[in-house]
Design an enzyme around this catalytic site. Sequence first.
Site, PDB file in Angstrom:
ATOM      1  N   HIS A 179       0.982  -1.463  -0.076  1.00  0.00           N
ATOM      2  CA  HIS A 179       0.438   0.013  -0.298  1.00  0.00           C
ATOM      3  C   HIS A 179       1.145   1.069  -0.031  1.00  0.00           C
ATOM      4  O   HIS A 179       0.445   2.112  -0.331  1.00  0.00           O
ATOM      5  CB  HIS A 179      -1.282   0.346   1.039  1.00  0.00           C
ATOM      6  CG  HIS A 179      -0.559   0.664   2.663  1.00  0.00           C
ATOM      7  ND1 HIS A 179      -0.340  -1.150   3.279  1.00  0.00           N
ATOM      8  CD2 HIS A 179       0.017   1.128   3.331  1.00  0.00           C
ATOM      9  CE1 HIS A 179       0.235  -0.148   4.629  1.00  0.00           C
ATOM     10  NE2 HIS A 179       0.046   1.027   4.129  1.00  0.00           N
ATOM     11  N   ASP A 223       0.313  -7.548   1.591  1.00  0.00           N
ATOM     12  CA  ASP A 223       0.289  -6.181   1.477  1.00  0.00           C
ATOM     13  C   ASP A 223       2.158  -6.101   1.866  1.00  0.00           C
ATOM     14  O   ASP A 223       2.269  -5.231   2.316  1.00  0.00           O
ATOM     15  CB  ASP A 223       0.087  -6.035   2.605  1.00  0.00           C
ATOM     16  CG  ASP A 223      -0.180  -4.280   2.654  1.00  0.00           C
ATOM     17  OD1 ASP A 223       0.268  -3.529   1.416  1.00  0.00           O
ATOM     18  OD2 ASP A 223       0.041  -3.588   3.382  1.00  0.00           O
ATOM     19  N   SER A 261       4.711   2.502   7.714  1.00  0.00           N
ATOM     20  CA  SER A 261       4.143   1.275   7.214  1.00  0.00           C
ATOM     21  C   SER A 261       5.746   0.969   6.111  1.00  0.00           C
ATOM     22  O   SER A 261       6.682   2.047   5.746  1.00  0.00           O
ATOM     23  CB  SER A 261       3.139   1.328   6.355  1.00  0.00           C
ATOM     24  OG  SER A 261       1.792   1.482   6.138  1.00  0.00           O
TER      25      SER A 261
END
Length: 415
Positions: free
Chosen positions: A144, A177, A274
């Site tokens: 992402h 992911d 992230s």
Amino acid sequence: MNANEPREQGNGGWSQFGDTPPSAGGFPRRETMVMGQPVPPPPPPASAVKPGLSTRQKAIAGLALAAMAIGGGAAGAAVATAMQPDTIAAAAPAPASFKQAASTLTVSDVAAKLQPSVVMIEGSTGEGSGVVLTADGLILTNNHVVVGAGQGGQMSVKFSDGKSAKASVVGTDPATDLAVIKADGVSGLTPAQLGDSDQLRVGAPVLAIGSPLGLQGSVTAGIVSALDRTLTVGGEQQQQVPPGWGQQPGGQPSEVTTIGGAIQTDAAINPGNSGGALVDAAGQVVGINSAIATNGGSSGNIGVGFAIPINTAKQVADQLIKGGKVSHAYLGVSVTDATGDVSGALVRQVIQGSPAAKAGLQEGDLITKIAGKPVDGGDTVVGQVRGFKVGQQVQITYMRDGKTSNVTVTLEEKK
């Protein structure tokens, strides 16, 4: 629900970040004492009597969640907290002695070791972090974080020494992911040392290193709060959508995906972390920070973060580097949560010719364990299957007509 596809979510569970970022200096300082040389114990009294009672402590923790993955960058602050590695006292024949079992590295040592190996990623859809894999610029991060660049967007990488480089996508895997990118025209980088996430224990000290809220090289400290969590991330469930996750160009919601085996930590994780590193006390990367659970209100981060185990990330990264895509294990059942006073995943459909069908699973079976680990619901089956390798043999425990049975399934590649 198909056990190899993301599970559709409702409106309940955990939601995305709140409106208000954490204030500067908002993270507590944590310290643990390092034990020194012991003082010899006094001699026992002549008529010493052994205590006749013992104490048993039992900690019970439960968390039902659908955590949202994090993306990039609003104004805010994150500061490093301090923590010394745990030291364990081991009993020995008299006189008693203490044996140090943990690494002697301090938080500062670990941070100094890892910061050159953690980068800031800036793209058209937001900001994130990444972990250097090779000296010539291969970097592991979240899918992402780079999703916009994969659709023709621009992306750059900023290193701890302040230098920057353009970067391109090597390969992405939305199902886990994870993604690998390549920084252009660089050499002599410091690859991170990757550890073994299978050796993690609840309570072990960890650091989260990344670029939360656009603040590069931030370090926060905590412990491993739990292991083997199942996360469902993406889709329309979130109330706020950070750049890089939740809405694709054109306003389409991101794909829902389920991740199994996640590491839960109380080390502060915020937007921009992230793809960054979760590091153990020996300075080894044990996870890739990916998600955070919030209460859906305006209070923001409630301190429950999640990381993808590095063993899973290594397996995915190797395949992306070699071929640009990942092979996923396939079971071949559709499952839903069990109802009533039982826990498990109810088999709604078995695909003809699938590994599940070949092993003898049937519609109506209640899956209660996979590879010896309890199954709480359909999401658990999805997440655990995605963590296995193609060709791996896995034991499944199920109930049929009130009787418990075991069957060994050889997982195949999802077509």
